[in-house]
Design a protein around this motif. Structure first.
Motif: not given
Ligand SMILES: C[S@@+](CC[C@H](N)C(=O)[O-])C[C@H]1O[C@@H](n2cnc3c(N)ncnc32)[C@H](O)[C@@H]1O
Length: 236
Positions: A75-79, A104-112
């Motif tokens: 998720m982080q890679l494509w986000l 999903t809320t983690d991935a959103l924030q990890c991607a900036g």
């Protein structure tokens, strides 16, 4: 940029798109859900998401079998690539279910991105009833933005709960979203903006974007669903 549906892997296609060129990311990625343990999640979407005894009407799709750690990494890679191609202030909407809501809320924030809330899609009564338990009748839209999101944007006030049932005639994918639901959600994009959906499936986000007067770009990896989406969309 013209409206475009691209057949390919989002991870390969996103790096080819120009930076700062989209006004909203609205997508329904594979959830990698459907079971408490890794083994259960590695089953095909058809085995996981179809209610027992139901006939398979729609094709299977990939990227839904990862365990929690690898799903978060993916998720982080494509986000992160989506972050690059979105303009400052662009809204981001990610569908998810109750199991994958925290990831999903983690991935959103990890991607900036800045996390701003969770909207609810109430699929209405009768969906996934469980005797002695709560029905799992909702899915969720984790939403945020690329940095600041001024209140004066050219977008309307939107509700936080959307009640829309799934109708067979309007379902073109195993996990297809109702067109009327997507028509309401795309209005988060500034009027006339360009919407990106890197997991287009049967193209519902793009159909809704087109009906509501937005430009759109979609990516879909499964040949079958790419063809379904292309048939639903106006030719560019
Ligand atoms: C949950 S479905 C989207 C359904 C869509 N919202 C609709 O209403 O039809 C996710 C889609 O992502 C596609 N997909 C999975 N991995 C992908 C990848 N790496 N790149 C692009 N598409 C991918 C699957 O084939 C599937 O059709």
């Amino acid at each position: 940029m013209k409206n475009e549906l691209i057949h390919g892997d989002a991870l390969s296609v996103l790096p080819t798109l120009p930076a700062n060129s989209f006004d909203a990311l609205i997508t329904d990625p594979p959830y990698a859900s459907g079971g408490v343990h890794a083994f259960a999640r590695q089953r095909s979407p058809n085995e996981k998401y179809m209610q027992s005894g139901a006939q398979q009407l729609h094709a299977d799709f990939p990227s839904d079998e990862r365990d929690q750690r690898s799903h978060l990494a993916w998720m982080q890679l494509w986000l992160a690539q989506c972050n690059r191609v979105l303009r400052d202030g662009a809204p981001v909407l990610l569908f998810t279910d109750w199991r994958q809501l925290p990831l999903t809320t983690d991935a959103l924030q990890c991607a900036g991105f800045t996390w701003r809330g969770v909207a609810v899609w109430d699929k209405t009564g009768g969906v996934r009833p469980q005797r002695g338990r709560f029905s799992n009748q909702a899915e969720y839209v984790v939403w945020g933005s690329k940095g600041g999101m001024p209140l004066g944007r050219a977008a309307p006030t939107l509700p936080g709960v959307f009640r829309e049932s799934v109708r067979k005639a309007d379902k073109h994918h195993m996990t297809g979203k109702p067109t009327d639901l997507m028509r309401q959600l795309v209005r988060i994009c500034e009027q006339g903006g360009r919407i990106l959906d890197p997991f287009a499936g049967s193209g519902t986000t793009l159909v809704a974007a087109d009906l509501e007067g937005y430009s759109w770009t979609g990516i879909e990896m499964t040949g079958h669903y790419f063809d379904v989406a292309r048939a639903r969309l106006p030719s560019p």
